[in-house]
Design an enzyme around this catalytic site. Structure first.
Site, PDB file in Angstrom:
ATOM      1  N   SER A  16       0.824  -1.208   0.000  1.00  0.00           N
ATOM      2  CA  SER A  16       0.000   0.000   0.000  1.00  0.00           C
ATOM      3  C   SER A  16       0.859   1.259   0.000  1.00  0.00           C
ATOM      4  O   SER A  16       0.667   2.157  -0.821  1.00  0.00           O
ATOM      5  CB  SER A  16      -0.932  -0.015   1.221  1.00  0.00           C
ATOM      6  OG  SER A  16      -1.807  -1.120   1.158  1.00  0.00           O
ATOM      7  N   ALA A  17       1.809   1.340   0.932  1.00  0.00           N
ATOM      8  CA  ALA A  17       2.635   2.542   1.044  1.00  0.00           C
ATOM      9  C   ALA A  17       3.618   2.653  -0.113  1.00  0.00           C
ATOM     10  O   ALA A  17       3.804   3.738  -0.680  1.00  0.00           O
ATOM     11  CB  ALA A  17       3.372   2.539   2.375  1.00  0.00           C
ATOM     12  N   GLU A  37       9.505  -5.587  -5.323  1.00  0.00           N
ATOM     13  CA  GLU A  37       8.393  -6.329  -4.736  1.00  0.00           C
ATOM     14  C   GLU A  37       8.744  -7.812  -4.724  1.00  0.00           C
ATOM     15  O   GLU A  37       9.081  -8.387  -5.758  1.00  0.00           O
ATOM     16  CB  GLU A  37       7.106  -6.101  -5.521  1.00  0.00           C
ATOM     17  CG  GLU A  37       5.954  -7.031  -5.156  1.00  0.00           C
ATOM     18  CD  GLU A  37       5.631  -7.045  -3.663  1.00  0.00           C
ATOM     19  OE1 GLU A  37       5.409  -8.142  -3.118  1.00  0.00           O
ATOM     20  OE2 GLU A  37       5.620  -5.959  -3.041  1.00  0.00           O
ATOM     21  N   ALA A  38       8.685  -8.426  -3.530  1.00  0.00           N
ATOM     22  CA  ALA A  38       9.024  -9.836  -3.399  1.00  0.00           C
ATOM     23  C   ALA A  38       8.012 -10.743  -4.080  1.00  0.00           C
ATOM     24  O   ALA A  38       8.339 -11.852  -4.501  1.00  0.00           O
ATOM     25  CB  ALA A  38       9.149 -10.205  -1.920  1.00  0.00           C
ATOM     26  N   HIS A 474      -4.656  -6.218  11.256  1.00  0.00           N
ATOM     27  CA  HIS A 474      -4.268  -4.805  11.313  1.00  0.00           C
ATOM     28  C   HIS A 474      -2.980  -4.624  12.130  1.00  0.00           C
ATOM     29  O   HIS A 474      -2.907  -3.745  12.983  1.00  0.00           O
ATOM     30  CB  HIS A 474      -5.385  -3.966  11.950  1.00  0.00           C
ATOM     31  CG  HIS A 474      -6.703  -4.090  11.267  1.00  0.00           C
ATOM     32  ND1 HIS A 474      -7.912  -3.852  11.904  1.00  0.00           N
ATOM     33  CD2 HIS A 474      -7.023  -4.425   9.979  1.00  0.00           C
ATOM     34  CE1 HIS A 474      -8.902  -4.041  11.058  1.00  0.00           C
ATOM     35  NE2 HIS A 474      -8.386  -4.391   9.882  1.00  0.00           N
TER      36      HIS A 474
END
Length: 544
Positions: A16-17, A37-38, A474
């Site tokens: 997201s970030a 990105e993994a 979360h």
């Protein structure tokens, strides 16, 4: 092996970030950005079709596969800790809920030393993020990358459910992301045109054709390259090879609440004692790295539903197949609608500054499955509510399992290490029972399946909670920003004691917000992008 090109910024993690940062920083054509990105592509139809979420969760697809360590406080269970491993990160696999939290959450951050992060200061970035389907006002934004919309579920149960909440003493709110964040209201989600609107869809894909942005998928960061106390690049693994890439300006870590502290510690930035224990030479002794782990815990109070709803009918195999094809090709139909529709934010004690309990409404049975006459029997329909502990006092930590970057970190949640936490959840169970017992739900309510009518005493409810509670997914706060001695980051998200290095994701939160965290993460990254660019922040929303 070295990447022949140097970059101004290297972003670790296209969650997201990271997607927000890549989209915003690459707006300047003179700046070169590399994002790692993994995971892989987010083109899986199960990601794009909203109802595909259930199958992804069932099989833990596009997921890091993290589980918390077994803990006696939850009867020795290893509770899964699902996190997205794909372009878009967890915004590509989450339930798409758009919840900003309470204004008091951000004012509390500022009071704790996160200067610049008060509600009036972050609200303009919340507005910049979104393209709200309703009317634009001082709280809601139009024209931003993330499409936000009202829930589209037309289940008649929901109107009676709202009435039951009112009869039980709770107020309704027209918009819990607006000026009145306490009460029960219609859910909001990140969807656009019948599809999931993830951070990748909103920020990364529109930018991927830019000549100054390089997106490396299946690229696993193994170490931050350091020159003394300055971050100068990233070492990462791809296709069995180790590659080094240099960053001329900054390294930006957006690996998530588990991945970001793990990468810092693998690079010698963290508690020196722990690093020595796993054979890593400390570069910067930063005791707060990996500490302060917080998450929302929840359990499900649910009942049978004698009059089966439309979702149970939809789960017939042939109907679901048609619905999924319709959603994929035409972006409409029942597979674009989630079987929820309401959220509640309440205080169990009137003197509290912010809600301490979230109510998540579920209009379907917890173990819904595909069925077909003569082959597999239809399941008994149901509905229920989850009480969610919004502000736990318990604190966990993330530790390294070894010095091997490919070993999953140890996630120690320490759930219910504070006795107040289970007491609040117990109160939530009792309140949900009271709501569902209201006359407005007489037509819908069948038998209480869980906890079950034989579970009544405090001890019985506590035991049931320990046996069934799960995370609401979360997790936050493992590289908290602030000014106290435990802070890992300063209020500009710079890692203390290190030059050229920031952490921008949910790990940066000082503590949890009052609701789902994705909206807050998007906001953090939007605000961080201006800090990194060195431009003035958006004017505060004074009086909002």
């Amino acid at each position: 092996m070295s990447d022949s090109k140097s970059y101004d910024y290297i972003i670790v993690g296209a969650g997201s970030a990271g997607c927000v940062l890549a989209g915003r920083l690459s707006e300047d054509p003179s700046v070169n950005v590399l994002i790692l990105e993994a995971g892989g592509s987010d083109k899986d139809p199960l990601i794009q079709i909203p109802l595909g979420m259930g199958k992804m969760h069932q099989h833990r697809m596009h997921d890091w596969g993290f589980d918390a360590e077994a803990e006696e406080s939850v009867n020795g269970r290893k509770i899964e800790a699902m996190r997205g491993k794909v372009l878009g990160g967890s915004s590509s696999i989450n339930v798409m809920a758009y919840v900003r939290g309470h204004r008091g959450d951000y004012d509390r951050w500022a009071q704790k030393g996160a200067t610049g992060w008060s509600y009036e200061e972050i609200l303009p970035y919340m507005r910049r993020c979104e393209d709200w389907e309703g009317e634009e006002n001082k709280y809601r934004g139009k024209g931003g990358p993330i499409r936000t919309q009202w829930a589209k579920n037309d289940d008649p149960l929901l109107e009676d459910w709202k009435q039951a909440c009112v009869d039980a003493g709770y107020k309704l709110t027209e918009d819990y992301n607006g000026g009145d964040t306490e009460g029960v209201g219609v859910s909001q989600s990140t969807q656009r045109g019948g599809e999931r609107c993830s951070a990748a869809v909103a920020y990364l894909h529109p930018a991927k054709s830019r000549h100054n942005l390089k997106i490396e998928k299946n690229a696993y960061a193994t170490k931050i390259l350091m020159n003394g106390n300055k971050a100068i690049g990233i070492e990462y693994s791809k296709n069995g090879k180790l590659i080094k890439a240099n960053a001329d300006r900054e390294v930006l870590i957006s690996g998530g609440v588990f991945g970001s502290p793990q990468l810092l510690m693998l690079s010698g930035i963290g508690p020196a004692d722990h690093l020595n224990d796993v054979g890593i030479e400390p570069v910067v002794d930063l005791k707060g790295v990996g500490k302060n782990l917080q998450d929302h815990m929840a359990c499900l109070v649910h009942y049978t539903r004698p009059n089966a709803g439309k979702f149970r009918d939809l789960m017939r195999f042939d109907r679901m197949a048609i619905a999924m094809l319709r959603a994929y090709f035409f972006k409409n139909g029942p597979a674009t609608v989630l079987p929820g529709g309401l959220h509640g934010f309440i205080k169990t004690r009137s003197e509290l500054a912010v809600p301490n309990m979230q109510l998540m409404f579920r209009g379907a049975a917890p173990h819904a499955h595909l069925w077909f006459p003569g082959i597999k029997k239809a399941y008994t329909d149901g509905f229920g509510m989850r009480p969610v502990l919004l502000h736990p006092e318990s604190r966990g930590e993330v530790l390294l399992r070894s010095s091997n970057a490919k070993d999953k970190p140890r996630i120690i949640q320490n759930f219910f290490s504070s006795p107040n936490d289970i007491a609040v959840l117990r109160e939530g169970v009792r309140r949900i029972r009271d709501i569902i017992s209201q006359p407005a739900l007489d037509h819908w309510r069948g038998v209480e399946v869980a906890p079950g009518q034989d579970i009544q005493t405090d001890e019985q409810i506590d035991n049931w909670i320990r046996q069934t509670t799960v995370t609401a997914h979360h997790p936050s706060c493992t590289c908290q920003m602030g000014t106290n001695e435990d802070a890992v980051l300063d209020p500009e998200l710079k890692v203390r004691g290190v030059e050229g290095l920031r952490v921008v994701d949910a790990a940066a939160m000082p503590d949890l917000v009052s609701g789902n965290i994705n909206a807050a993460v998007l906001m953090i990254a939007e605000k961080a992008s201006d800090m990194i660019k060195g431009v003035d922040p958006l004017p505060a929303a004074e009086g909002a």
